[in-house]
Write an enzyme that holds these catalytic residues in place. Structure first.
Site, PDB file in Angstrom:
ATOM      1  N   GLY A  11      23.312 -24.970 -63.913  1.00 36.57           N
ATOM      2  CA  GLY A  11      24.008 -26.246 -63.222  1.00 36.57           C
ATOM      3  C   GLY A  11      22.753 -27.219 -63.291  1.00 36.57           C
ATOM      4  N   ALA A  13      22.641 -28.923 -65.881  1.00 38.42           N
ATOM      5  CA  ALA A  13      22.593 -29.837 -67.155  1.00 38.42           C
ATOM      6  C   ALA A  13      23.673 -31.361 -65.515  1.00 38.42           C
ATOM      7  CB  ALA A  13      23.567 -30.056 -67.815  1.00 38.42           C
ATOM      8  N   GLY A  14      23.594 -30.596 -64.511  1.00 42.43           N
ATOM      9  CA  GLY A  14      23.977 -30.922 -63.539  1.00 42.43           C
ATOM     10  C   GLY A  14      23.802 -33.039 -63.056  1.00 42.43           C
ATOM     11  N   PHE A  15      23.789 -33.034 -61.575  1.00 42.33           N
ATOM     12  CA  PHE A  15      23.552 -34.383 -60.331  1.00 42.33           C
ATOM     13  C   PHE A  15      22.128 -33.843 -59.958  1.00 42.33           C
ATOM     14  CE2 PHE A  15      22.750 -37.720 -58.501  1.00 42.33           C
ATOM     15  CZ  PHE A  15      22.588 -37.420 -56.880  1.00 42.33           C
ATOM     16  N   ILE A  16      22.315 -32.524 -59.831  1.00 38.21           N
ATOM     17  CA  ILE A  16      21.117 -32.194 -58.283  1.00 38.21           C
ATOM     18  C   ILE A  16      20.332 -31.331 -59.064  1.00 38.21           C
ATOM     19  CG2 ILE A  16      20.456 -30.682 -56.604  1.00 38.21           C
ATOM     20  CD1 ILE A  16      22.423 -31.817 -54.633  1.00 38.21           C
ATOM     21  N   THR A 129      26.018 -26.128 -49.305  1.00 32.26           N
ATOM     22  CA  THR A 129      26.333 -27.515 -48.346  1.00 32.26           C
ATOM     23  C   THR A 129      26.272 -27.386 -47.361  1.00 32.26           C
ATOM     24  OG1 THR A 129      28.096 -28.832 -48.726  1.00 32.26           O
ATOM     25  CG2 THR A 129      28.933 -26.600 -48.998  1.00 32.26           C
ATOM     26  N   ASP A 130      25.989 -28.257 -46.451  1.00 32.80           N
ATOM     27  CA  ASP A 130      25.817 -28.539 -45.600  1.00 32.80           C
ATOM     28  C   ASP A 130      27.613 -28.386 -44.269  1.00 32.80           C
ATOM     29  OD1 ASP A 130      26.147 -32.342 -43.974  1.00 32.80           O
ATOM     30  OD2 ASP A 130      27.439 -30.467 -45.809  1.00 32.80           O
ATOM     31  N   GLU A 131      28.743 -28.160 -46.034  1.00 34.90           N
ATOM     32  CA  GLU A 131      30.161 -28.218 -45.356  1.00 34.90           C
ATOM     33  C   GLU A 131      30.018 -26.812 -45.020  1.00 34.90           C
ATOM     34  OE1 GLU A 131      31.656 -31.808 -48.613  1.00 34.90           O
ATOM     35  OE2 GLU A 131      33.428 -29.617 -48.242  1.00 34.90           O
ATOM     36  N   TYR A 155      36.820 -25.428 -51.595  1.00 33.12           N
ATOM     37  CA  TYR A 155      35.294 -25.797 -52.074  1.00 33.12           C
ATOM     38  C   TYR A 155      33.832 -25.368 -50.877  1.00 33.12           C
ATOM     39  CZ  TYR A 155      30.750 -28.236 -52.856  1.00 33.12           C
ATOM     40  OH  TYR A 155      29.379 -27.939 -52.595  1.00 33.12           O
ATOM     41  N   LYS A 159      32.199 -21.622 -51.177  1.00 32.75           N
ATOM     42  CA  LYS A 159      30.115 -21.904 -50.847  1.00 32.75           C
ATOM     43  C   LYS A 159      29.967 -21.440 -49.569  1.00 32.75           C
ATOM     44  CE  LYS A 159      28.074 -24.426 -52.606  1.00 32.75           C
ATOM     45  NZ  LYS A 159      27.457 -24.011 -53.864  1.00 32.75           N
TER      46      LYS A 159
HETATM   47  N1  NAD Z   1      25.945 -33.229 -54.960  1.00 31.31           N
HETATM   48  C1  NAD Z   1      26.229 -33.610 -53.166  1.00 31.31           C
HETATM   49  O1  NAD Z   1      25.783 -33.439 -53.059  1.00 31.31           O
HETATM   50  C2  NAD Z   1      25.778 -31.544 -52.913  1.00 31.31           C
HETATM   51  C3  NAD Z   1      25.343 -31.039 -51.998  1.00 31.31           C
HETATM   52  C4  NAD Z   1      25.283 -29.604 -51.068  1.00 31.31           C
HETATM   53  C5  NAD Z   1      25.201 -28.869 -52.106  1.00 31.31           C
HETATM   54  N2  NAD Z   1      25.167 -29.659 -53.825  1.00 31.31           N
HETATM   55  C6  NAD Z   1      25.936 -28.347 -54.154  1.00 31.31           C
HETATM   56  O2  NAD Z   1      24.199 -27.982 -55.194  1.00 31.31           O
HETATM   57  C7  NAD Z   1      24.639 -27.604 -56.929  1.00 31.31           C
HETATM   58  C8  NAD Z   1      25.426 -29.098 -57.388  1.00 31.31           C
HETATM   59  O3  NAD Z   1      26.361 -29.970 -57.200  1.00 31.31           O
HETATM   60  P1  NAD Z   1      26.107 -31.349 -58.000  1.00 31.31           P
HETATM   61  O4  NAD Z   1      27.211 -32.159 -57.718  1.00 31.31           O
HETATM   62  O5  NAD Z   1      25.014 -31.945 -59.278  1.00 31.31           O
HETATM   63  O6  NAD Z   1      27.208 -30.704 -58.933  1.00 31.31           O
HETATM   64  P2  NAD Z   1      27.235 -31.266 -60.640  1.00 31.31           P
HETATM   65  O7  NAD Z   1      29.438 -30.852 -60.263  1.00 31.31           O
HETATM   66  O8  NAD Z   1      27.566 -32.546 -60.532  1.00 31.31           O
HETATM   67  O9  NAD Z   1      26.916 -30.765 -61.003  1.00 31.31           O
HETATM   68  C9  NAD Z   1      27.452 -28.938 -61.128  1.00 31.31           C
HETATM   69  C10 NAD Z   1      26.669 -28.239 -62.799  1.00 31.31           C
HETATM   70  O10 NAD Z   1      27.329 -26.752 -62.741  1.00 31.31           O
HETATM   71  C11 NAD Z   1      27.414 -26.755 -64.239  1.00 31.31           C
HETATM   72  N3  NAD Z   1      28.553 -25.447 -63.892  1.00 31.31           N
HETATM   73  C12 NAD Z   1      29.378 -25.485 -63.520  1.00 31.31           C
HETATM   74  N4  NAD Z   1      30.573 -24.225 -63.342  1.00 31.31           N
HETATM   75  C13 NAD Z   1      29.423 -23.633 -64.404  1.00 31.31           C
HETATM   76  C14 NAD Z   1      29.596 -22.410 -64.357  1.00 31.31           C
HETATM   77  N5  NAD Z   1      30.528 -21.262 -64.595  1.00 31.31           N
HETATM   78  N6  NAD Z   1      28.734 -22.006 -65.558  1.00 31.31           N
HETATM   79  C15 NAD Z   1      27.608 -22.778 -65.371  1.00 31.31           C
HETATM   80  N7  NAD Z   1      27.398 -23.905 -64.666  1.00 31.31           N
HETATM   81  C16 NAD Z   1      28.552 -24.281 -64.555  1.00 31.31           C
HETATM   82  C17 NAD Z   1      28.244 -27.730 -64.219  1.00 31.31           C
HETATM   83  O11 NAD Z   1      28.768 -28.173 -65.910  1.00 31.31           O
HETATM   84  C18 NAD Z   1      27.972 -28.755 -63.786  1.00 31.31           C
HETATM   85  O12 NAD Z   1      26.403 -29.243 -64.933  1.00 31.31           O
HETATM   86  C19 NAD Z   1      26.316 -26.982 -55.768  1.00 31.31           C
HETATM   87  O13 NAD Z   1      25.888 -26.058 -55.839  1.00 31.31           O
HETATM   88  C20 NAD Z   1      26.733 -27.822 -55.418  1.00 31.31           C
HETATM   89  O14 NAD Z   1      27.960 -27.191 -53.974  1.00 31.31           O
HETATM   90  C21 NAD Z   1      26.401 -30.230 -53.901  1.00 31.31           C
HETATM   91  C1  LIG Z   2      27.796 -32.096 -49.363  1.00 29.45           C
HETATM   92  C2  LIG Z   2      29.329 -32.395 -50.104  1.00 29.45           C
HETATM   93  O1  LIG Z   2      29.127 -33.295 -50.755  1.00 29.45           O
HETATM   94  C3  LIG Z   2      30.335 -33.853 -51.214  1.00 29.45           C
HETATM   95  O2  LIG Z   2      31.522 -33.404 -50.817  1.00 29.45           O
HETATM   96  P1  LIG Z   2      31.810 -35.076 -50.133  1.00 29.45           P
HETATM   97  O3  LIG Z   2      33.382 -34.189 -50.109  1.00 29.45           O
HETATM   98  O4  LIG Z   2      31.403 -34.933 -48.089  1.00 29.45           O
HETATM   99  O5  LIG Z   2      31.480 -36.053 -50.926  1.00 29.45           O
HETATM  100  P2  LIG Z   2      32.575 -37.204 -51.209  1.00 29.45           P
HETATM  101  O6  LIG Z   2      32.194 -37.693 -52.623  1.00 29.45           O
HETATM  102  O7  LIG Z   2      33.595 -36.352 -52.340  1.00 29.45           O
HETATM  103  O8  LIG Z   2      34.024 -37.763 -49.872  1.00 29.45           O
HETATM  104  C4  LIG Z   2      32.792 -38.658 -49.709  1.00 29.45           C
HETATM  105  C5  LIG Z   2      34.074 -39.237 -48.487  1.00 29.45           C
HETATM  106  O9  LIG Z   2      34.430 -40.395 -49.196  1.00 29.45           O
HETATM  107  C6  LIG Z   2      35.662 -40.108 -48.779  1.00 29.45           C
HETATM  108  N1  LIG Z   2      36.419 -40.464 -49.970  1.00 29.45           N
HETATM  109  C7  LIG Z   2      35.562 -40.401 -51.818  1.00 29.45           C
HETATM  110  C8  LIG Z   2      36.103 -40.575 -52.502  1.00 29.45           C
HETATM  111  C9  LIG Z   2      37.106 -40.949 -52.442  1.00 29.45           C
HETATM  112  O10 LIG Z   2      37.914 -42.263 -53.795  1.00 29.45           O
HETATM  113  N2  LIG Z   2      37.931 -42.260 -51.291  1.00 29.45           N
HETATM  114  C10 LIG Z   2      37.046 -41.980 -50.320  1.00 29.45           C
HETATM  115  O11 LIG Z   2      37.571 -42.357 -49.090  1.00 29.45           O
HETATM  116  C11 LIG Z   2      35.885 -38.478 -48.966  1.00 29.45           C
HETATM  117  O12 LIG Z   2      37.502 -38.308 -48.074  1.00 29.45           O
HETATM  118  C12 LIG Z   2      35.504 -37.987 -47.686  1.00 29.45           C
HETATM  119  O13 LIG Z   2      35.693 -38.452 -46.270  1.00 29.45           O
HETATM  120  C13 LIG Z   2      29.916 -33.154 -52.645  1.00 29.45           C
HETATM  121  O14 LIG Z   2      31.519 -33.429 -53.618  1.00 29.45           O
HETATM  122  C14 LIG Z   2      29.843 -31.541 -52.023  1.00 29.45           C
HETATM  123  O15 LIG Z   2      29.460 -31.408 -53.259  1.00 29.45           O
HETATM  124  C15 LIG Z   2      28.966 -31.239 -51.366  1.00 29.45           C
HETATM  125  O16 LIG Z   2      28.726 -30.131 -50.940  1.00 29.45           O
END
Ligand code: NAD
Ligand SMILES: C[C@H]1O[C@H](OP(=O)(O)OP(=O)(O)OC[C@H]2O[C@@H](n3ccc(=O)[nH]c3=O)[C@H](O)[C@@H]2O)[C@H](O)[C@@H](O)C1=O
Length: 358
Positions: A11, A13-16, A129-131, A155, A159
């Site tokens: 993952g 190439a994703g955001f985190i 995730t804290d979810e 989701y 997790k």
């Molecule tokens: N964004 C948040 O606020 C948040 C908070 C807590 C935890 N997380 C966790 O952190 C991780 C990354 O989250 P993010 O927000 O960067 O997500 P994202 O959606 O930006 O990136 C997810 C990446 O995983 C890759 N991917 C998905 N399924 C795959 C598969 N089967 N094989 C290979 N690659 C695959 C996608 O191509 C993408 O690049 C996730 O596990 C998510 O649950 C995210």
């Molecule tokens: C820890 C997790 O954070 C993210 O999940 P979460 O659902 O909290 O994030 P979102 O940005 O999808 O939603 C946050 C909050 O905003 C509301 N909302 C969202 C989009 C929109 O168009 N309108 C809204 O009102 C939504 O209902 C929520 O209350 C992250 O995505 C996840 O990977 C985590 O692990």
């Protein structure tokens, strides 16, 4: 931790993942970072451009659900550390095709655990995730890592399920695992389905910000570079078998967040910029995690929200038109998550046999 190792970042190439990869490649030249990613809709190779030419970086396109490919990869690339971030990560989508979440987030994790077990991986860092805790009521103390898991949406349930497998591989096979649980992460290059980038891109395109329900739900936000540092520290100093919350105390309601974003754009009249829409099937009121355990490891967030949101807005002003392969308009809709699909079973379900047995 051995000084030289080869790290597979799923993952990445994703955001985190990409923020973590850039941090590792630039700050740990003795580590070789190999990104493994299927390049889903939310990913972008542009996220990794700044390290593409580094000698300690490489990229492999692939799916963690492909057991043969994963097994080949661990052998061929002599991987000794896995940082597992690959997942379907968007809650709204999980109310729709939730089986896609089980496939990627649970089965995909299981494939990696099996490969890690056989290849005697030195560390398996699982990014959760804290979810998984479910919602926390106002006034309730922030949750510590030993709190029960009570996920409320598909989701979060996948997790939590993945975490249970990770912990089972630690107990049953002594796999050297560590789990992290973060609150909401924000920053440049987050795909605009999540509230902050979605609303910034909506405002930039003169489209309304669609608030789910009454906007009173709150979230805590941590900047991307802060979580990257935290995960790197867990890799370096985390204790095997342990779980670490990674969060902030900064908490804001969705409505207050939207008003903050509008103010950054000098928009006073919110009547045309905010539309309240039907809420999610279930929308956790808030999450609240206690991060004292990782503070003891030596990490604290350093980017205040006011600074982080300024950097984030400037990034989207400059980049959001061309960062992802597909146009992002499809993400700026009120609610992709309420198109619940008709009941469907995997193609291999054979009703005929079942009928004969009844
Ligand atoms: N964004 C948040 O606020 C948040 C908070 C807590 C935890 N997380 C966790 O952190 C991780 C990354 O989250 P993010 O927000 O960067 O997500 P994202 O959606 O930006 O990136 C997810 C990446 O995983 C890759 N991917 C998905 N399924 C795959 C598969 N089967 N094989 C290979 N690659 C695959 C996608 O191509 C993408 O690049 C996730 O596990 C998510 O649950 C995210
Ligand atoms: C820890 C997790 O954070 C993210 O999940 P979460 O659902 O909290 O994030 P979102 O940005 O999808 O939603 C946050 C909050 O905003 C509301 N909302 C969202 C989009 C929109 O168009 N309108 C809204 O009102 C939504 O209902 C929520 O209350 C992250 O995505 C996840 O990977 C985590 O692990």
């Amino acid at each position: 931790m051995p000084t030289h190792h080869r790290i597979l970042v799923t993952g990445g190439a994703g955001f985190i993942g990409s923020n973590l990869v850039v941090h590792l490649v630039k700050n740990f030249p003795e580590w070789h970072v190999i990104v493994f990613d299927k390049l889903d809709y939310c990913a972008s190779v542009r996220n990794l451009e700044e390290v593409a030419d580094y000698p300690n970086f490489s990229f492999i396109k692939g799916d963690v659900c492909s057991a043969e490919f994963v097994n080949f990869l661990l052998t061929d690339k002599k991987i000794d550390v896995i940082l597992h971030l690959a997942a379907q990560s968007h809650v709204d989508n999980s109310f729709g095709d939730s089986l896609e979440f089980t496939k990627n987030n649970v089965y995909g994790t299981h494939v990696l655990l099996e490969a890690a077990r056989v290849h005697k991986i030195n560390r398996f860092i699982h990014i959760s995730t804290d979810e998984v805790y479910g919602e926390v009521n106002d006034g309730q103390p922030d949750l510590k890592e030993a709190s029960i898991l009570a996920p409320t949406n598909p989701y979060a349930a996948t997790k939590a399920a993945a975490e249970c497998l990770v912990m089972a591989y630690y107990k049953s096979f002594k796999l050297p695992i560590i789990i992290t649980r973060s609150n909401n992460i924000y920053g440049p290059s987050q795909y605009p389905e999540k509230i902050i980038p979605k609303f910034i891109c909506s405002i930039l395109r003169n489209r309304p910000c669609f608030i789910h329900g009454d906007g009173s739900n709150t979230r805590r936000y941590l900047f991307a570079s802060d979580v990257a540092r935290a995960i790197a520290l867990v890799l370096e100093r985390g204790k095997i078998g342990e779980t670490y919350n990674i969060g902030t105390d900064f908490e804001i309601s969705n409505l207050a967040l939207t008003r903050t974003l509008l103010r950054h754009f000098g928009i006073e009249d919110e009547s045309k910029s905010i539309v309240f829409v039907e809420d999610r099937a279930f929308n956790d009121k808030r999450y609240a995690i206690d991060s004292s355990k990782i503070h003891e490891l030596g990490w604290k967030p350093v980017v205040p929200f006011d600074e982080g949101i300024k950097q984030t807005i400037e990034w989207y002003r400059a980049n959001s038109q061309s960062w992802w392969d597909d146009d992002i308009s499809s993400a700026l809709v009120p609610h992709p998550g309420r198109k619940f699909p008709p009941l469907h079973f995997p193609a291999d379900t054979t009703f005929k046999e079942a009928e004969n047995e009844m």
